[in-house]
Design a protein around this motif. Structure first.
Motif, short mmCIF file in Angstrom:
data_model
loop_
_atom_site.label_atom_id
_atom_site.label_comp_id
_atom_site.label_asym_id
_atom_site.label_seq_id
_atom_site.Cartn_x
_atom_site.Cartn_y
_atom_site.Cartn_z
N ARG A 12 41.29 -26.38 29.81
CA ARG A 12 42.27 -25.41 30.32
C ARG A 12 41.89 -24.92 31.71
NH1 ARG A 12 42.78 -20.05 26.78
NH2 ARG A 12 40.65 -19.84 27.61
N TYR A 13 40.60 -24.66 31.92
CA TYR A 13 40.13 -24.19 33.22
C TYR A 13 40.34 -25.25 34.30
CZ TYR A 13 37.13 -22.12 36.79
OH TYR A 13 36.64 -21.59 37.96
N GLN A 14 40.14 -26.51 33.94
CA GLN A 14 40.38 -27.60 34.89
C GLN A 14 41.84 -27.61 35.32
OE1 GLN A 14 39.12 -31.22 32.96
NE2 GLN A 14 37.00 -30.52 32.75
N GLN A 15 42.75 -27.42 34.37
CA GLN A 15 44.17 -27.39 34.70
C GLN A 15 44.51 -26.15 35.52
OE1 GLN A 15 46.50 -27.99 31.11
NE2 GLN A 15 45.29 -29.77 30.51
N ARG A 16 43.88 -25.02 35.20
CA ARG A 16 44.11 -23.79 35.96
C ARG A 16 43.65 -23.97 37.41
NH1 ARG A 16 47.19 -19.36 35.54
NH2 ARG A 16 46.54 -18.83 33.42
N GLN A 17 42.50 -24.60 37.60
CA GLN A 17 41.96 -24.82 38.93
C GLN A 17 42.84 -25.75 39.76
OE1 GLN A 17 39.91 -22.20 39.16
NE2 GLN A 17 38.50 -23.46 40.34
N GLN A 18 43.55 -26.64 39.10
CA GLN A 18 44.44 -27.58 39.79
C GLN A 18 45.82 -26.98 40.03
OE1 GLN A 18 44.45 -31.28 37.55
NE2 GLN A 18 42.25 -31.16 37.25
N SER A 19 46.01 -25.74 39.56
CA SER A 19 47.30 -25.03 39.73
C SER A 19 48.45 -25.82 39.13
CB SER A 19 47.56 -24.74 41.21
OG SER A 19 46.56 -23.90 41.73
N ILE A 20 48.20 -26.41 37.98
CA ILE A 20 49.25 -27.14 37.27
C ILE A 20 49.52 -26.45 35.94
CG2 ILE A 20 48.68 -29.36 38.33
CD1 ILE A 20 47.15 -30.10 35.81
N PRO A 21 50.74 -26.59 35.39
CA PRO A 21 51.02 -25.98 34.09
C PRO A 21 50.09 -26.53 33.02
CG PRO A 21 53.04 -26.73 35.17
CD PRO A 21 51.90 -27.30 35.95
N PHE A 22 49.72 -25.69 32.08
CA PHE A 22 48.87 -26.14 31.00
C PHE A 22 49.57 -27.23 30.19
CE2 PHE A 22 46.89 -21.68 30.93
CZ PHE A 22 45.92 -22.07 31.84
N ASN A 23 48.85 -28.33 29.94
CA ASN A 23 49.40 -29.43 29.15
C ASN A 23 48.90 -29.29 27.72
OD1 ASN A 23 49.77 -32.04 27.91
ND2 ASN A 23 50.22 -32.82 29.96
N ALA A 24 49.80 -28.89 26.83
CA ALA A 24 49.44 -28.63 25.44
C ALA A 24 48.88 -29.87 24.75
CB ALA A 24 50.65 -28.11 24.67
N CYS A 25 49.39 -31.03 25.10
CA CYS A 25 48.96 -32.26 24.44
C CYS A 25 47.51 -32.58 24.78
CB CYS A 25 49.87 -33.41 24.84
SG CYS A 25 51.58 -33.21 24.27
N ILE A 26 47.12 -32.32 26.03
CA ILE A 26 45.73 -32.54 26.43
C ILE A 26 44.83 -31.49 25.81
CG2 ILE A 26 44.15 -32.53 28.39
CD1 ILE A 26 46.36 -33.78 30.07
N LEU A 27 45.24 -30.23 25.84
CA LEU A 27 44.42 -29.15 25.30
C LEU A 27 44.18 -29.29 23.80
CD1 LEU A 27 45.74 -25.99 27.19
CD2 LEU A 27 43.86 -27.52 27.79
N ALA A 28 45.09 -29.95 23.11
CA ALA A 28 44.94 -30.13 21.65
C ALA A 28 43.62 -30.81 21.30
CB ALA A 28 46.12 -30.92 21.09
N GLN A 29 43.11 -31.65 22.21
CA GLN A 29 41.85 -32.34 21.93
C GLN A 29 40.72 -31.35 21.72
OE1 GLN A 29 41.65 -35.77 21.47
NE2 GLN A 29 39.70 -35.09 20.57
N GLY A 30 40.82 -30.19 22.35
CA GLY A 30 39.79 -29.17 22.20
C GLY A 30 39.81 -28.45 20.88
N LEU A 31 40.77 -28.78 20.02
CA LEU A 31 40.87 -28.16 18.69
C LEU A 31 40.33 -29.06 17.59
CD1 LEU A 31 44.39 -26.50 18.99
CD2 LEU A 31 42.18 -25.33 18.96
N GLU A 32 39.58 -30.07 17.97
CA GLU A 32 39.03 -30.99 16.97
C GLU A 32 38.16 -30.25 15.96
OE1 GLU A 32 36.45 -35.17 16.84
OE2 GLU A 32 37.03 -34.28 18.76
N GLY A 33 37.49 -29.19 16.41
CA GLY A 33 36.63 -28.44 15.52
C GLY A 33 37.34 -27.44 14.64
N TYR A 34 38.66 -27.33 14.76
CA TYR A 34 39.42 -26.36 13.97
C TYR A 34 39.57 -26.80 12.52
CZ TYR A 34 42.60 -22.34 13.74
OH TYR A 34 43.17 -21.10 13.47
N SER A 35 39.47 -28.10 12.29
CA SER A 35 39.69 -28.65 10.95
C SER A 35 38.63 -29.70 10.63
CB SER A 35 41.08 -29.28 10.87
OG SER A 35 41.24 -30.06 9.71
N GLU A 36 38.33 -29.83 9.36
CA GLU A 36 37.40 -30.87 8.92
C GLU A 36 37.97 -32.26 9.14
OE1 GLU A 36 36.57 -30.01 4.84
OE2 GLU A 36 35.22 -28.33 5.31
#
Length: 216
Positions: free
Chosen positions: A156-180
């Motif tokens: 998310r910070y990388q996208q913020r630094q690039q001044s681009i809208p947050f891409n939900a599909c890319i950020l979803a990868q960071g939720l791998e630890g949310y579920s077994e």
């Protein structure tokens, strides 16, 4: 379609409220970043934020930078897809009787619902909230400060630094630890975001090619 629309319409006002709360904190941090010197009261506020979000820094300036990486909003498509996934589109007893749409746990007796299939040696409960806003606020705090979601915050910070809208599909990868279920869970969320894109107000900002999975 009517049920899906009703579900998302029910959640969107709480999502908007909590997102605005987070943006207000970010604006305060940005204002402090431009300030030559913080007042004692501002320093105290900064210290409290750092403690709450488990952030450290060499000095006030560094602390503000680190907090800005930690505290930020999440895309509507990602948040609402998770809510639908975790609550069975609002049909779970935890959602219906405790506003828990995100499968959040708590760890003291009486804080929520005792899961029917909890192991004998476990002490967690499924959290109960007094309002939908409290549930959505707790979810955002979890994502924004739990070390398990550090990867999401970095993306998310990388996208913020690039001044681009947050891409939900890319950020979803960071939720791998949310579920077994790990990557299977991520793929499921991406499929939901793509399949329900007609309901997202920021639909034009999402690159759905990033949501494509081998199973889709």
């Amino acid at each position: 379609k009517a049920k899906k629309a009703a579900f998302f319409d029910y959640l969107k006002p709480a999502y908007d409220l909590i997102s605005q709360e987070i943006l207000t904190i970010r604006q305060q941090l940005l204002d402090w970043q431009l300030s030559k010197q913080l007042s004692p009261a501002e320093k105290q506020q900064l210290a409290e934020l750092a403690e709450f979000y488990k952030v450290s820094g060499a000095d006030d300036s560094n602390l503000i930078v680190n907090l800005l990486q930690q505290i930020d909003v999440l895309p509507e498509a990602l948040v609402l897809s998770q809510a639908a996934n975790e609550s069975g589109w609002g049909t779970s007893r935890f959602a219906q009787h405790g506003y828990n749409f995100f499968g959040q746990w708590c760890f003291y007796k009486g804080c929520g619902f005792v899961p029917s299939q909890r192991n004998a040696d476990a002490n967690h409960e499924v959290a109960r909230f007094d309002s939908l806003a409290a549930s959505v606020r707790s979810y955002h705090r979890n994502i924004n400060r739990n070390v398990r979601y550090q990867a999401l915050r970095e993306l998310r910070y990388q996208q913020r630094q690039q001044s681009i809208p947050f891409n939900a599909c890319i950020l979803a990868q960071g939720l791998e630890g949310y579920s077994e279920r790990k990557q299977e869970y991520v793929n499921e969320l991406r499929n939901m975001m793509r399949q329900n894109r007609q309901y997202w107000r920021d639909n034009q900002l999402i690159d759905y090619l990033q949501c494509a999975t081998p199973s889709s």
